[in-house]
Design a protein around this motif. Structure first.
Motif, PDB file in Angstrom:
ATOM      1  N   VAL A   1      -4.771  15.552  -0.241  1.00 32.67           N
ATOM      2  CA  VAL A   1      -5.394  14.505   0.574  1.00 32.67           C
ATOM      3  C   VAL A   1      -4.425  13.337   0.778  1.00 32.67           C
ATOM      4  O   VAL A   1      -4.314  12.801   1.882  1.00 32.67           O
ATOM      5  CB  VAL A   1      -6.704  14.024  -0.077  1.00 32.67           C
ATOM      6  CG1 VAL A   1      -7.213  12.757   0.561  1.00 32.67           C
ATOM      7  CG2 VAL A   1      -7.756  15.134  -0.021  1.00 32.67           C
ATOM      8  N   LEU A   2      -3.705  12.955  -0.262  1.00 36.90           N
ATOM      9  CA  LEU A   2      -2.788  11.827  -0.153  1.00 36.90           C
ATOM     10  C   LEU A   2      -1.589  12.147   0.733  1.00 36.90           C
ATOM     11  O   LEU A   2      -1.086  11.274   1.439  1.00 36.90           O
ATOM     12  CB  LEU A   2      -2.297  11.392  -1.533  1.00 36.90           C
ATOM     13  CG  LEU A   2      -3.333  10.670  -2.390  1.00 36.90           C
ATOM     14  CD1 LEU A   2      -2.766  10.423  -3.785  1.00 36.90           C
ATOM     15  CD2 LEU A   2      -3.727   9.361  -1.744  1.00 36.90           C
TER      16      LEU A   2
ATOM     17  N   THR B   1      -6.425  17.771  -9.318  1.00 38.05           N
ATOM     18  CA  THR B   1      -5.227  16.972  -9.085  1.00 38.05           C
ATOM     19  C   THR B   1      -4.489  17.471  -7.850  1.00 38.05           C
ATOM     20  O   THR B   1      -3.993  16.677  -7.045  1.00 38.05           O
ATOM     21  CB  THR B   1      -4.313  17.009 -10.316  1.00 38.05           C
ATOM     22  OG1 THR B   1      -5.062  16.654 -11.473  1.00 38.05           O
ATOM     23  CG2 THR B   1      -3.156  16.048 -10.176  1.00 38.05           C
ATOM     24  N   GLY B   2      -4.434  18.778  -7.672  1.00 32.89           N
ATOM     25  CA  GLY B   2      -3.792  19.349  -6.492  1.00 32.89           C
ATOM     26  C   GLY B   2      -4.505  18.960  -5.206  1.00 32.89           C
ATOM     27  O   GLY B   2      -3.860  18.641  -4.206  1.00 32.89           O
TER      28      GLY B   2
ATOM     29  N   LEU C   1       0.828  -1.198   0.000  1.00 29.49           N
ATOM     30  CA  LEU C   1       0.000   0.000   0.000  1.00 29.49           C
ATOM     31  C   LEU C   1       0.871   1.260   0.000  1.00 29.49           C
ATOM     32  O   LEU C   1       0.558   2.232  -0.688  1.00 29.49           O
ATOM     33  CB  LEU C   1      -0.932   0.013   1.207  1.00 29.49           C
ATOM     34  CG  LEU C   1      -1.888   1.197   1.301  1.00 29.49           C
ATOM     35  CD1 LEU C   1      -2.791   1.258   0.083  1.00 29.49           C
ATOM     36  CD2 LEU C   1      -2.710   1.108   2.567  1.00 29.49           C
ATOM     37  N   ALA C   2       1.969   1.232   0.729  1.00 30.08           N
ATOM     38  CA  ALA C   2       2.887   2.374   0.733  1.00 30.08           C
ATOM     39  C   ALA C   2       3.497   2.570  -0.644  1.00 30.08           C
ATOM     40  O   ALA C   2       3.651   3.709  -1.109  1.00 30.08           O
ATOM     41  CB  ALA C   2       3.983   2.165   1.773  1.00 30.08           C
TER      42      ALA C   2
ATOM     43  N   TRP D   1       3.754   5.658  -5.819  1.00 27.17           N
ATOM     44  CA  TRP D   1       3.714   5.773  -7.273  1.00 27.17           C
ATOM     45  C   TRP D   1       2.491   6.546  -7.754  1.00 27.17           C
ATOM     46  O   TRP D   1       2.559   7.244  -8.778  1.00 27.17           O
ATOM     47  CB  TRP D   1       3.810   4.394  -7.911  1.00 27.17           C
ATOM     48  CG  TRP D   1       5.192   3.850  -7.768  1.00 27.17           C
ATOM     49  CD1 TRP D   1       5.593   2.813  -6.995  1.00 27.17           C
ATOM     50  CD2 TRP D   1       6.378   4.383  -8.371  1.00 27.17           C
ATOM     51  NE1 TRP D   1       6.948   2.655  -7.087  1.00 27.17           N
ATOM     52  CE2 TRP D   1       7.467   3.592  -7.926  1.00 27.17           C
ATOM     53  CE3 TRP D   1       6.634   5.431  -9.238  1.00 27.17           C
ATOM     54  CZ2 TRP D   1       8.771   3.839  -8.337  1.00 27.17           C
ATOM     55  CZ3 TRP D   1       7.945   5.676  -9.642  1.00 27.17           C
ATOM     56  CH2 TRP D   1       8.993   4.881  -9.193  1.00 27.17           C
ATOM     57  N   LEU D   2       1.401   6.458  -7.016  1.00 27.84           N
ATOM     58  CA  LEU D   2       0.224   7.265  -7.361  1.00 27.84           C
ATOM     59  C   LEU D   2       0.544   8.743  -7.209  1.00 27.84           C
ATOM     60  O   LEU D   2       0.218   9.554  -8.081  1.00 27.84           O
ATOM     61  CB  LEU D   2      -0.961   6.875  -6.475  1.00 27.84           C
ATOM     62  CG  LEU D   2      -2.247   7.671  -6.677  1.00 27.84           C
ATOM     63  CD1 LEU D   2      -2.773   7.484  -8.089  1.00 27.84           C
ATOM     64  CD2 LEU D   2      -3.280   7.236  -5.656  1.00 27.84           C
ATOM     65  N   MET D   3       1.197   9.096  -6.125  1.00 29.58           N
ATOM     66  CA  MET D   3       1.569  10.498  -5.917  1.00 29.58           C
ATOM     67  C   MET D   3       2.591  10.949  -6.953  1.00 29.58           C
ATOM     68  O   MET D   3       2.523  12.087  -7.443  1.00 29.58           O
ATOM     69  CB  MET D   3       2.100  10.704  -4.505  1.00 29.58           C
ATOM     70  CG  MET D   3       1.003  10.626  -3.471  1.00 29.58           C
ATOM     71  SD  MET D   3       1.556  10.704  -1.770  1.00 29.58           S
ATOM     72  CE  MET D   3       2.645  12.073  -1.756  1.00 29.58           C
ATOM     73  N   ALA D   4       3.518  10.088  -7.329  1.00 23.64           N
ATOM     74  CA  ALA D   4       4.495  10.439  -8.359  1.00 23.64           C
ATOM     75  C   ALA D   4       3.794  10.716  -9.689  1.00 23.64           C
ATOM     76  O   ALA D   4       4.103  11.697 -10.374  1.00 23.64           O
ATOM     77  CB  ALA D   4       5.521   9.324  -8.513  1.00 23.64           C
TER      78      ALA D   4
END
Length: 57
Positions: free
Chosen positions: A55-56, A49-50, A9-10, A15-18
């Protein structure tokens, strides 16, 4: 000392944030260089997107 792997999950969040950061970069560059009718759409995508990144983080 043994090597440990990060939780899946980490890794997924990393990679989602990247990907979102890269998307923000490209949307922002296109937003500044483009004053066509799609400019408001790019602004809204940039904002959404911001907020997702906020949130992430």
């Amino acid at each position: 000392m043994t090597a440990t792997a990060f939780h899946p999950l980490a890794r997924l969040l990393h990679w989602l944030m990247a990907a979102l950061i890269l998307a923000m970069l490209f949307i922002g560059v296109n937003m500044v260089g483009d004053l066509s009718p799609r400019h408001p759409l790019l602004v809204e995508l940039h904002k959404a997107t911001g907020l997702a990144l906020l949130v992430l983080v």
